[in-house]
Each structure stands twice: as structure tokens, then as C-alpha cells.
Write a protein that holds these residues in place. Structure first.
Motif, PDB file in Angstrom:
ATOM      1  N   SER A   1       0.820  -1.213   0.000  1.00 13.47           N
ATOM      2  CA  SER A   1       0.000   0.000   0.000  1.00 13.47           C
ATOM      3  C   SER A   1       0.857   1.269   0.000  1.00 13.47           C
ATOM      4  O   SER A   1       0.334   2.369  -0.079  1.00 13.47           O
ATOM      5  CB  SER A   1      -0.921   0.018   1.226  1.00 13.47           C
ATOM      6  OG  SER A   1      -0.162  -0.047   2.420  1.00 13.47           O
ATOM      7  N   GLY A   2       2.180   1.094   0.079  1.00 12.50           N
ATOM      8  CA  GLY A   2       3.055   2.249   0.069  1.00 12.50           C
ATOM      9  C   GLY A   2       4.491   1.850   0.357  1.00 12.50           C
ATOM     10  O   GLY A   2       4.823   0.663   0.465  1.00 12.50           O
ATOM     11  N   THR A   3       5.346   2.855   0.475  1.00 13.70           N
ATOM     12  CA  THR A   3       6.762   2.645   0.762  1.00 13.70           C
ATOM     13  C   THR A   3       7.156   3.584   1.894  1.00 13.70           C
ATOM     14  O   THR A   3       6.680   4.726   1.965  1.00 13.70           O
ATOM     15  CB  THR A   3       7.625   2.946  -0.478  1.00 13.70           C
ATOM     16  OG1 THR A   3       7.137   2.196  -1.588  1.00 13.70           O
ATOM     17  CG2 THR A   3       9.081   2.581  -0.232  1.00 13.70           C
TER      18      THR A   3
ATOM     19  N   LEU B   1      11.568   6.352  13.600  1.00 15.19           N
ATOM     20  CA  LEU B   1      11.108   7.339  12.614  1.00 15.19           C
ATOM     21  C   LEU B   1      10.581   6.619  11.396  1.00 15.19           C
ATOM     22  O   LEU B   1      11.267   5.742  10.838  1.00 15.19           O
ATOM     23  CB  LEU B   1      12.253   8.270  12.215  1.00 15.19           C
ATOM     24  CG  LEU B   1      12.037   9.139  10.949  1.00 15.19           C
ATOM     25  CD1 LEU B   1      10.924  10.146  11.184  1.00 15.19           C
ATOM     26  CD2 LEU B   1      13.327   9.844  10.540  1.00 15.19           C
ATOM     27  N   HIS B   2       9.367   6.962  10.960  1.00 20.43           N
ATOM     28  CA  HIS B   2       8.769   6.428   9.742  1.00 20.43           C
ATOM     29  C   HIS B   2       8.338   7.594   8.866  1.00 20.43           C
ATOM     30  O   HIS B   2       7.543   8.434   9.297  1.00 20.43           O
ATOM     31  CB  HIS B   2       7.553   5.559  10.038  1.00 20.43           C
ATOM     32  CG  HIS B   2       7.847   4.296  10.788  1.00 20.43           C
ATOM     33  ND1 HIS B   2       7.212   3.113  10.520  1.00 20.43           N
ATOM     34  CD2 HIS B   2       8.707   4.030  11.792  1.00 20.43           C
ATOM     35  CE1 HIS B   2       7.669   2.168  11.333  1.00 20.43           C
ATOM     36  NE2 HIS B   2       8.572   2.715  12.131  1.00 20.43           N
ATOM     37  N   ILE B   3       8.843   7.662   7.648  1.00 16.66           N
ATOM     38  CA  ILE B   3       8.358   8.611   6.645  1.00 16.66           C
ATOM     39  C   ILE B   3       7.708   7.766   5.554  1.00 16.66           C
ATOM     40  O   ILE B   3       8.386   6.927   4.947  1.00 16.66           O
ATOM     41  CB  ILE B   3       9.481   9.476   6.056  1.00 16.66           C
ATOM     42  CG1 ILE B   3      10.262  10.181   7.169  1.00 16.66           C
ATOM     43  CG2 ILE B   3       8.905  10.504   5.079  1.00 16.66           C
ATOM     44  CD1 ILE B   3      11.479  10.941   6.670  1.00 16.66           C
ATOM     45  N   THR B   4       6.429   7.970   5.278  1.00 12.35           N
ATOM     46  CA  THR B   4       5.692   7.059   4.396  1.00 12.35           C
ATOM     47  C   THR B   4       5.133   7.783   3.190  1.00 12.35           C
ATOM     48  O   THR B   4       4.605   8.890   3.301  1.00 12.35           O
ATOM     49  CB  THR B   4       4.529   6.394   5.161  1.00 12.35           C
ATOM     50  OG1 THR B   4       5.051   5.775   6.348  1.00 12.35           O
ATOM     51  CG2 THR B   4       3.858   5.344   4.301  1.00 12.35           C
ATOM     52  N   ALA B   5       5.283   7.148   2.031  1.00 12.45           N
ATOM     53  CA  ALA B   5       4.647   7.596   0.787  1.00 12.45           C
ATOM     54  C   ALA B   5       3.601   6.532   0.433  1.00 12.45           C
ATOM     55  O   ALA B   5       3.953   5.395   0.130  1.00 12.45           O
ATOM     56  CB  ALA B   5       5.691   7.731  -0.326  1.00 12.45           C
ATOM     57  N   TRP B   6       2.327   6.905   0.496  1.00 14.80           N
ATOM     58  CA  TRP B   6       1.245   5.943   0.248  1.00 14.80           C
ATOM     59  C   TRP B   6       0.889   5.912  -1.227  1.00 14.80           C
ATOM     60  O   TRP B   6       1.012   6.907  -1.932  1.00 14.80           O
ATOM     61  CB  TRP B   6       0.004   6.319   1.075  1.00 14.80           C
ATOM     62  CG  TRP B   6       0.252   6.305   2.553  1.00 14.80           C
ATOM     63  CD1 TRP B   6       0.513   7.360   3.355  1.00 14.80           C
ATOM     64  CD2 TRP B   6       0.275   5.146   3.388  1.00 14.80           C
ATOM     65  NE1 TRP B   6       0.695   6.964   4.652  1.00 14.80           N
ATOM     66  CE2 TRP B   6       0.547   5.616   4.708  1.00 14.80           C
ATOM     67  CE3 TRP B   6       0.090   3.784   3.181  1.00 14.80           C
ATOM     68  CZ2 TRP B   6       0.647   4.740   5.790  1.00 14.80           C
ATOM     69  CZ3 TRP B   6       0.174   2.924   4.266  1.00 14.80           C
ATOM     70  CH2 TRP B   6       0.452   3.396   5.548  1.00 14.80           C
ATOM     71  N   LYS B   7       0.446   4.785  -1.703  1.00 14.40           N
ATOM     72  CA  LYS B   7       0.031   4.653  -3.102  1.00 14.40           C
ATOM     73  C   LYS B   7      -1.344   5.231  -3.304  1.00 14.40           C
ATOM     74  O   LYS B   7      -2.164   5.277  -2.383  1.00 14.40           O
ATOM     75  CB  LYS B   7       0.043   3.173  -3.510  1.00 14.40           C
ATOM     76  CG  LYS B   7       1.448   2.585  -3.628  1.00 14.40           C
ATOM     77  CD  LYS B   7       1.398   1.171  -4.146  1.00 14.40           C
ATOM     78  CE  LYS B   7       2.812   0.608  -4.335  1.00 14.40           C
ATOM     79  NZ  LYS B   7       2.816  -0.778  -4.834  1.00 14.40           N
TER      80      LYS B   7
END
Length: 325
Positions: free
Chosen positions: A243-245, A319-325
Motif C-alpha cells: 500500500s506504500g513505501t 522514525l517512519h516517513i511514508t509515501a502511500w500509493k
């Protein structure tokens, strides 16, 4: 205490206070700047107790909201940020500088202007500029900035530290062999190596972290200072569906207090980095897989396309930086 002594002390205290905005200001931007300067004198007490909120320091063509945050050493800071059209940004900068100089005629203003950008550190005469330590007694308490971006816009910053925080201490130079966690640098010319790496990781969300991802591996080519590990991996809603990276780093500190300092440091830095229209919140959470209690800070982009999460649990920080689809 006799009456003469009381009058003398009262006069000395009055001399330390800024002149009120109504005596000097002729527009709302100037009045808002004065409001923040006055609040800094009393450690932002009104803002802390929520009896009043930090005012916007906006002009007709540049809306610049402000919020409170805390440095790694617990000193309060009011930070104002916006990204606007460059022409509007330069006009806002000029008016804000005029207001600051009229409200603080005794202050010294150190201005660096590479190209069309402007970086200002200001405070009492002989105050020190140290972007990677502090705040401390004798450090310039105010930073102002306008920086042109590649898309033709400008990022605007005004940061004002508390002038009376109980956490303000005298500056003790750090031993090279025993560095302490740095305070979150300002931006532009004061962005240290950790700041630059964090900024690179945050900006990599636009490409789903392809720029910092090792092919055929979860390893990241970018590692943040002090982190035990950093990686790029898929966010899965099921074993077969991504669902993302996300870019993930975690720190294992020597103590809970050191972990809390790391957590505050990361949060303070991201409060500078994230755009002003992102929503932010901090809350206590329960980690579902482990049942462990966490302190979590979230910053979420409108539309939920990207988000940042910083976690604290015991002596661990994530730390989480997320790029969702």
C-alpha cells in the motif's frame, strides 16, 4: 523593603519590558510580531496555558501561521512558517524586518544574503550565533529567513526562543570527544549535517524513496546520525499487496532520558521541515503487535499521500516517513 527601594526595583523591571505594540505598531503584522516578543519575555506563559494562541504574522499576500514547539533542551520556541510566491515572500520579509528593528532598536541584526535569499539572526548586542547548540543564555534568540525554492516560491521562517525559560543555561562548549545531541538547526545556512540528511530523507518521499533505496535490498543509502539502522521497505496491507513505501530509522539510546531528548530533537526538526498545511498531533498509543505503550508524534499531508511518524518507547526511538500509493 522601603518605598524608595520598591520604586527603584519597579523601574528596573519596567525598563526590561518591551514597549507595547500600541505605542509603536501601525499594522497587524507588526502587532503580531510584538505579541510574540512580549510572550517570549514571560516564557510564553499565555500560549502554554492555552489562554491565548500564537498569532499569525501575516501580510495581505502572505499567510504565515505560528505554533509552539520545544527544543531538545526543553526551551520553548515559537515558530512561524509558510511557503508563498517569491514576490510576496520578499515583501513580507522586508515588513517583518522593519517591525523587528522598530520594536527592538537596541538589538543587533546579523544578515546574510547569498543571492536573493536572506538569513537573519538577531538579539541583544554581542549575542552568539550557534546553529547546532542551545538555545542558551547569550545566544541570539530570533531567526528570520526567506529562501527562494526551485519552483519559484519562497519559504518563510520566523523563530523566537523563550527569553526566560528555566531551562536556559550558560553556554558550556562541548568536548569534541563527547558530543551531545544537537538542537534542531534552523534552515538554510544553519542546517548541519544531520539536518541535511533528514531533509534529504523527507524530500525523497516524492519519489517513493527511490533516490535513497538500494536495488534488490531493503537497505537505504542514507543513514541518519546515531541511528542503529535505516531502511526502505514496503508497507503491506496483506502479504501480497503493497500500500506504500516507507523510510524507517531507529535509535537505541543509553537511557530513557537520552531517548526522550532524541525524540524531542526529531520532532522539533520536523516541525520546521513539514509544510505549514500539514496537520500535526502527539498522543500516547499502544503498539498492536507488542502491546507496548508508545509516545507518538504524527505529521500528515492533506489528502494523506505522505506522513511522518516519530515514536518513543523506553530507550528506543523510531522514525517512519511514508509515501502511500
Amino acid at each position: 523593603m522601603n518605598r524608595k527601594t520598591a520604586y527603584l526595583i519597579s523601574g528596573m523591571l519596567f525598563a526590561l519590558l518591551p514597549i507595547t505594540a500600541s505605542a509603536q505598531c501601525k499594522d497587524q503584522l507588526c502587532s503580531s510580531v510584538q505579541n510574540i516578543l512580549d510572550a517570549a519575555v514571560i516564557d510564553f506563559k499565555g500560549y502554554q496555558s492555552h489562554t491565548s494562541a500564537p498569532p499569525d504574522i501575516s501580510s495581505e499576500n502572505a499567510r504565515v501561521p505560528c505554533q509552539m514547539t520545544t527544543w531538545a533542551n526543553n526551551v520553548l520556541m515559537c515558530i512561524c512558517y509558510a511557503q508563498v510566491a517569491f514576490a510576496n515572500g520578499t515583501s513580507w520579509y522586508a515588513r517583518t524586518m522593519d517591525a523587528l528593528k522598530s520594536l527592538n532598536p537596541s538589538w543587533h541584526f546579523t544578515v546574510k544574503s547569498p543571492g536573493v535569499d536572506h538569513y537573519v539572526d538577531a538579539g541583544p548586542p554581542d549575542c552568539e550565533i550557534t546553529p547546532t547548540e542551545g538555545p542558551y543564555i547569550g545566544q541570539c534568540p530570533l531567526h528570520l529567513e526567506v529562501a527562494k525554492q526551485s519552483d519559484g516560491s519562497a519559504k518563510l521562517y520566523l523563530m523566537m526562543n523563550s527569553l526566560s525559560s528555566p531551562y536556559l543555561m550558560h553556554h558550556i562548549p562541548l568536548s569534541p570527544s563527547k558530543p551531545a545531541p544537537s538542537a534542531p538547526s534552523a534552515v538554510g545556512g544553519g542546517c548541519d549535517e544531520f539536518c541535511q540528511s533528514l531533509k534529504k530523507a523527507f524530500e525523497a518521499r516524492a519519489s517513493a524513496f527511490e533516490d535513497i533505496h538500494t536495488t534488490n535490498s531493503n537497505a537505504s543509502t542514507l543513514k541518519l546520525g546515531g541511528a542503529k539502522d535505516c531502511m526502505v521497505n514496503a508497507v503491506k496491507v496483506s502479504p501480497s499487496v503493497d500500500s506504500g513505501t516507507q523510510f524507517v530509522c531507529y535509535w537505541q539510546e543509553a537511557s530513557a532520558s537520552a531517548a526522550e531528548a532524541r525524540f524531542r530533537d526529531l520532532v522539533s526538526r520536523f516541525q520546521v521541515l513539514v509544510p505549514s498545511n500539514w496537520s500535526t498531533r502527539q498522543e500516547n498509543e499502544l503498539d498492536e503487535p507488542t502491546g507496548v505503550n508508545l509516545t507518538a508524534w504524527h505529521a500528515v499531508e492533506p489528502g494523506n499521500k505522505h506522513d511522518v511518524r516519530v515514536y518513543l518507547s523506553g530507550d528506543s526511538v523510531g522514525l517512519h516517513i511514508t509515501a502511500w500509493k
